[in-house]
Design a protein around this motif. Structure first.
Motif, short mmCIF file in Angstrom:
data_model
loop_
_atom_site.label_atom_id
_atom_site.label_comp_id
_atom_site.label_asym_id
_atom_site.label_seq_id
_atom_site.Cartn_x
_atom_site.Cartn_y
_atom_site.Cartn_z
N ALA A 160 68.73 38.00 71.93
CA ALA A 160 70.09 38.00 72.46
C ALA A 160 71.14 37.69 71.40
O ALA A 160 72.26 38.17 71.47
CB ALA A 160 70.20 37.01 73.61
N SER A 161 70.76 36.89 70.40
CA SER A 161 71.71 36.53 69.35
C SER A 161 71.94 37.66 68.36
O SER A 161 72.87 37.60 67.56
CB SER A 161 71.21 35.31 68.58
N ARG A 162 71.13 38.71 68.44
CA ARG A 162 71.14 39.80 67.46
C ARG A 162 70.79 39.31 66.06
O ARG A 162 71.06 39.98 65.07
CB ARG A 162 72.49 40.50 67.42
N GLU A 163 70.15 38.13 65.93
CA GLU A 163 69.76 37.58 64.64
C GLU A 163 68.24 37.53 64.54
O GLU A 163 67.56 37.11 65.48
CB GLU A 163 70.31 36.17 64.45
N ASP A 201 72.72 50.99 71.07
CA ASP A 201 71.62 51.59 70.33
C ASP A 201 70.97 50.60 69.36
O ASP A 201 70.68 50.91 68.21
CB ASP A 201 72.08 52.83 69.55
N SER A 202 70.72 49.39 69.88
CA SER A 202 70.04 48.38 69.06
C SER A 202 68.75 47.90 69.72
O SER A 202 68.24 46.83 69.39
CB SER A 202 70.97 47.17 68.83
N TYR A 203 68.21 48.71 70.66
CA TYR A 203 67.02 48.29 71.39
C TYR A 203 65.77 48.77 70.68
O TYR A 203 65.82 49.51 69.69
CB TYR A 203 67.08 48.81 72.83
N LEU A 204 64.60 48.37 71.22
CA LEU A 204 63.32 48.76 70.63
C LEU A 204 63.13 50.27 70.65
O LEU A 204 62.58 50.84 69.71
CB LEU A 204 62.18 48.08 71.40
N TRP A 218 56.82 43.29 75.20
CA TRP A 218 57.72 44.33 75.72
C TRP A 218 57.07 44.88 76.99
O TRP A 218 55.93 45.37 76.96
CB TRP A 218 57.91 45.44 74.68
N LEU A 219 57.79 44.81 78.09
CA LEU A 219 57.23 45.16 79.40
C LEU A 219 56.70 46.59 79.44
O LEU A 219 55.73 46.88 80.16
CB LEU A 219 58.31 44.97 80.48
N ALA A 275 68.51 44.12 78.21
CA ALA A 275 68.12 45.29 77.41
C ALA A 275 69.15 46.41 77.52
O ALA A 275 69.32 47.20 76.58
CB ALA A 275 66.76 45.79 77.86
N ASP A 276 69.84 46.49 78.66
CA ASP A 276 70.86 47.53 78.82
C ASP A 276 71.98 47.36 77.80
O ASP A 276 72.53 48.35 77.30
CB ASP A 276 71.46 47.49 80.23
N THR A 277 72.33 46.11 77.50
CA THR A 277 73.40 45.88 76.52
C THR A 277 72.98 46.34 75.13
O THR A 277 73.80 46.80 74.34
CB THR A 277 73.82 44.39 76.47
N HIS A 278 71.67 46.22 74.84
CA HIS A 278 71.17 46.74 73.57
C HIS A 278 71.14 48.27 73.57
O HIS A 278 71.49 48.91 72.57
CB HIS A 278 69.76 46.21 73.31
#
Length: 319
Positions: free
Chosen positions: A233-236, A49-52, A257-258, A42-45
């Motif tokens: 993870a695939s961003r798809e 700025d592509s996270y929930l 989502w935790l 989630a940190d990589t998202h």
């Protein structure tokens, strides 16, 4: 204090080492002297700025730390960002005392990945004894714990997928009944999963890749099967979910989502206590896959995104 900060969104290259003022705890918060910070996908998202949840700049990433408070309490805590630093703030309600027999790495593996794996199986998939479960990325932080928990919870057959021979061997050592290599584009995956389940469609899938892997996993579900999606993870985005498709096979897709668990009674501290107990007596073996200096946070993100890692990744703020 030393910290990692981003001032623009992007890939690992935007993670920069800086000196920042020490944070000041507000009422209800703890100031934690960080022994180690956890690295999550989630940190990589968040960094791009592509996270929930949306990110804001400037930002110190990091959603979990283990360390000691000013009073000497040893805690592992979820943070509202700020974990990639020598000191971090956490709300008291999000902090959990760490038993002395639990290592820092184990505590960090359990607070996000362990809780996630527990809820994927118990809360979302509602797994029943004897059922078959597919665990994608079975050597990863969440997957390696999900494989072990599934066996502890009485699953009949655990089918692991992993990208390398070494990762598949690890999944088998942790209790998977069979481990297969799944193509990133999902080619032939439906047939592989059915074959791995002795020619039968599967009862549950824990899925965090998205795109064609999601679609193939959904197609491999038996009637009344459940696919739990907890990452992309695939961003798809997947393309196969339709009302008719779900109804026609009596299949279910459940998102997880935790963050929706941590403030609900019985969904945070109680599972954490169970996970700690299972780790302390050896039933659960959290895997620490690497410890990176804080100054090499960018390398940790690069390795994680390239699927070169296994288990839980940590950052050491002393380096």
């Amino acid at each position: 204090m030393r910290a990692i900060q981003i001032t623009e969104f992007g890939g690992p290259e935007v993670l920069r080492v800086v000196d920042l003022p020490e944070p000041v705890a507000q009422p209800g918060q703890l100031l934690v002297d960080v022994a180690a910070a956890g690295v999550n996908y989630a940190d990589t998202h968040a960094v791009e700025d592509s996270y929930l949840s949306k990110s804001t700049l400037p930002m110190v990433p990091g959603g979990e730390v283990v360390g000691r408070t000013a009073e000497g309490r040893r805690v592992v805590a979820l943070t509202d960002g700020g974990g990639y630093a020598q000191r971090a703030l956490a709300w008291e309600a999000m902090a959990h005392e760490v038993p002395e027999e639990i290592t820092d790495g184990q505590a960090l593996a359990l607070v996000v990945q362990g809780l996630t794996a527990w809820h994927l199986l118990r809360t979302c998939a509602r797994i029943a004894p004897g059922e078959s479960v597919v665990v994608h990325a079975a050597a990863g932080g969440t997957g390696s714990l999900a494989v072990q928990l599934a066996k502890q919870f009485g699953v009949g057959r655990v089918i692991a997928t992993a990208s390398t021979k070494e990762k598949r061997e690890l999944a088998l050592e942790l209790g998977a009944d069979v481990a297969i290599e799944a193509a990133p584009d999902g080619a032939g995956l439906k047939e592989q999963l059915i074959e791995a389940n002795d020619g039968n469609k599967v009862d549950a899938v824990l899925e965090m890749t998205g795109g064609p892997v999601f679609d193939a996993s959904l197609a491999a579900l038996a009637p009344f099967g459940r696919l739990v999606t907890y990452g992309m993870a695939s961003r798809e985005e997947p393309t196969a979910v339709t009302a008719a498709g779900l109804m026609g096979r009596s299949r279910a897709v459940v998102g997880f989502w935790l963050m929706h668990c941590v403030t609900r009674p019985g969904m945070y501290r109680e599972p954490m206590a169970e996970l700690f107990a299972m780790t302390a007596d050896g039933r659960l073996k959290p895997q620490v896959g690497g410890v990176y200096p804080l100054t090499e946070a960018a390398r940790a993100h690069t390795d994680l995104r390239a699927r070169r890692t296994f288990g839980k990744l940590l950052l050491d703020p002393s380096r």
